[in-house]
Design a protein around this motif. Sequence first.
Motif: not given
Length: 183
Positions: A161-170
């Motif tokens: 989930l953290h990986n997806a959140i980082m990509m979404t934030n960027e």
Amino acid sequence: MGASQAMWVLAGQRQQRREHALRIVIDDINQRRKLVRDLGTLPAEHQAIADQDLRKLDVRLDEASIAADQIGLQLANIKAYKLDMTTVIKDATNLAFPGSDEHSAKIRASAGFLWRTTSGHAHGTPSSRLTLIRVEDAVRKPDGSATAKPEPSIDRIAVALHNAIMMTNEAWRLYDLRCQPHS
């Protein structure tokens, strides 16, 4: 995938952004064409609607082909074009975690690994399930063989989930950047 596509479109120079956006559009049209063609035998009135949808999609592909020519994007067979999401994810990961230092390289490699394994889990790929088995999960049999069952954990879910959140934030950061008026 959506965040990675957004980053892929929003990062880079204008020409590259236009090409990336057009590639996504063409792939989406082709995916829709496959879906409509794979509906099978339909009652006449529904088949007429499906045929009409296919004609509209063909028009959109013709328009996309013209747009591709205008920006210099060479696609051999636009009706067979398929976006390679692994490449998009890899490019997006490089954009989200830039840097030439060892730490940045490890983050990019980890993010790419997470993408591939979680994608594999979503698609039911047996080899991705093997990545979830820890050595201590294996049970050895007297004949030398072993069995193991991967166990889900909140930690594993949180990392993915953290990986997806980082990509979404960027992706949102890049979107906000592109929405700024240019001087």
